[in-house]
Scaffold this motif. Sequence first.
Motif, short mmCIF file in Angstrom:
data_model
loop_
_atom_site.label_atom_id
_atom_site.label_comp_id
_atom_site.label_asym_id
_atom_site.label_seq_id
_atom_site.Cartn_x
_atom_site.Cartn_y
_atom_site.Cartn_z
N GLN A 297 0.64 -1.04 -0.22
CA GLN A 297 -0.05 -0.18 -0.25
C GLN A 297 0.94 1.22 0.09
O GLN A 297 0.72 2.09 -0.64
CB GLN A 297 -0.97 -0.26 1.01
CG GLN A 297 -2.56 -1.02 0.97
CD GLN A 297 -3.95 -0.87 0.31
OE1 GLN A 297 -3.19 0.34 -0.66
NE2 GLN A 297 -3.72 -1.78 -0.60
N LEU A 298 1.81 0.99 0.57
CA LEU A 298 2.71 2.55 0.42
C LEU A 298 3.62 2.30 -0.48
O LEU A 298 4.14 3.54 -0.72
CB LEU A 298 3.61 2.32 1.99
CG LEU A 298 2.77 1.87 3.60
CD1 LEU A 298 4.30 2.13 4.67
CD2 LEU A 298 2.37 3.64 3.52
N THR A 299 4.22 1.47 -0.94
CA THR A 299 5.44 1.97 -1.70
C THR A 299 5.07 0.66 -3.28
O THR A 299 5.64 1.22 -3.90
CB THR A 299 6.46 0.82 -1.51
OG1 THR A 299 7.02 -0.75 -1.30
CG2 THR A 299 7.14 1.82 -0.46
N GLY A 300 3.91 0.80 -3.48
CA GLY A 300 3.63 -0.49 -4.50
C GLY A 300 4.51 -1.95 -4.36
O GLY A 300 4.99 -2.38 -3.29
N LEU A 301 4.68 -2.20 -5.56
CA LEU A 301 5.46 -3.54 -6.13
C LEU A 301 7.35 -3.21 -5.80
O LEU A 301 7.21 -2.58 -6.89
CB LEU A 301 5.25 -4.79 -7.55
CG LEU A 301 5.86 -5.90 -7.64
CD1 LEU A 301 5.67 -6.48 -6.20
CD2 LEU A 301 4.93 -5.97 -8.65
N THR A 302 7.56 -3.56 -5.40
CA THR A 302 9.21 -3.45 -5.49
C THR A 302 9.58 -4.56 -4.69
O THR A 302 9.11 -5.69 -4.37
CB THR A 302 9.38 -2.43 -4.57
OG1 THR A 302 9.34 -2.68 -2.96
CG2 THR A 302 8.68 -1.25 -4.67
N LEU A 303 10.88 -4.94 -5.57
CA LEU A 303 11.76 -6.03 -4.80
C LEU A 303 11.79 -6.23 -2.94
O LEU A 303 11.48 -7.57 -2.76
CB LEU A 303 12.99 -6.49 -5.24
CG LEU A 303 13.81 -7.29 -5.56
CD1 LEU A 303 13.57 -8.56 -6.11
CD2 LEU A 303 15.92 -7.20 -5.53
N VAL A 304 12.22 -5.78 -2.77
CA VAL A 304 12.31 -5.57 -1.07
C VAL A 304 11.25 -5.60 0.15
O VAL A 304 11.11 -7.01 0.58
CB VAL A 304 13.10 -4.67 -0.76
CG1 VAL A 304 13.02 -4.52 0.28
CG2 VAL A 304 14.75 -4.57 -1.36
N GLY A 305 10.06 -5.03 -1.10
CA GLY A 305 9.09 -5.23 -0.46
C GLY A 305 8.18 -5.84 -0.50
O GLY A 305 7.28 -6.23 0.31
N PHE A 306 8.25 -6.80 -1.10
CA PHE A 306 7.63 -7.93 -1.80
C PHE A 306 8.18 -9.95 -1.40
O PHE A 306 7.89 -10.34 0.01
CB PHE A 306 7.72 -8.20 -3.32
CG PHE A 306 6.90 -9.79 -4.11
CD1 PHE A 306 5.46 -9.53 -3.29
CD2 PHE A 306 7.66 -11.00 -3.97
CE1 PHE A 306 5.07 -11.28 -4.00
CE2 PHE A 306 6.77 -11.92 -3.93
CZ PHE A 306 5.31 -12.23 -3.75
#
Length: 396
Positions: A297-306
């Motif tokens: 919700q905060l950053t969208g789809l990212t490598l680290v966030g996923f």
Amino acid sequence: MWPYKPKTTVIILAPLIFSFALALDVYMPVLPEMRRMFHTSQSAIQLTISVFFLICGFGQLILGPLSDQYGRLKVVWASAFLFIIGSALCSMSKTIDIFLIFRALEALGAAGLSVSAFAIVRDTYDGKDSALIYSYLNGMLAFSPILGPLIGVALITHYPWYSAFYFLTVLAISTALIILVWGKESLSIANRKAFNWSVFYRYFLIGKSLTFWSFTLPAIAGISSFFALFSMTPYIVEELGLPKTTIMYAFGAAGLSFMIGSFVSGSLTQKLGVFKTTVVGTFLILLSGIILIIVYQLTGLTLVGFFGPCVIATFGCALTSGAGASGALEPFGEFPGAASAMFGALQLGGSSIIGSISSLFVLNSSYPLAFTMIIMSLFSLLIIFFKSRANIKTIS
């Protein structure tokens, strides 16, 4: 009979379940290439993963009782043969339909190897010793998400997709050779039970046990999260426009976390007990799902966030798998093969169904994986709550 000490047992049995793990992890990097070569859809390719999990899981319901009748070693031999033939024929498949048939044959072999390995542990050890061995076996398995994608990426970089199945064929032959040299029977003739229709009544008795479900459902929560993560990874990497080698690093991080969790699970079980260790693992899976949604919700789809939050989930999965196997099988010493088979069937087959449902959604966000973690961990905590209530009533 089985003459080995726990550490030696882990080393001998690890290849039996390692074959199952590598049959998934070596294969994952080639999924997009297979989709193009077979001229088929993402859902059809995902089906090749689901079929493997489903057959490997529910095939144990038959192979487990067969090992109760004929002994573990004979089932291991037959299963190794099926795995060798299935892997070799997969490499020769020209259409997705033919591939699915041979993939099912390979899965049946993997099922027999896996259920026999766990039944050997149950034949020979009990209590905290068995929990320790299960945890170490899971720790050995954790090398697969680290090593498997590395092998898969190397193969797909230099050779066609079917080279992955050449590798699995050689792996299966090597496993058979290890069993030839060091394999021993763990089930005495006096303790063997004839295979008949009463085995399904045993499954009914096992299924009535609240204790069994309070350990099995958390294990399903962990493995279904693993299933969804590994199924989604090639497509998430493709969605982010990253090189194929990223799959190797992502799987490696998940595998390293699982490996650490497996070794921690052994000592944690010694201190907290099997039940509390399972609860801790379930909460970690729930936490991971919540963090996945917040970060997306905060950053969208990212490598680290996923992949970052998934490290927490795979650590929790190691706890629920190791402690869960010990806790689920402990009450069923009279028919360990059937109990091991049902645990494995539900863990893998159930995860296949749940993971397949999550894969029906477009794999370009964190939502399918996050909701899998959250929903399954909440169901697990609910059954754990009922188990705790039942224990309190029994004491009072």
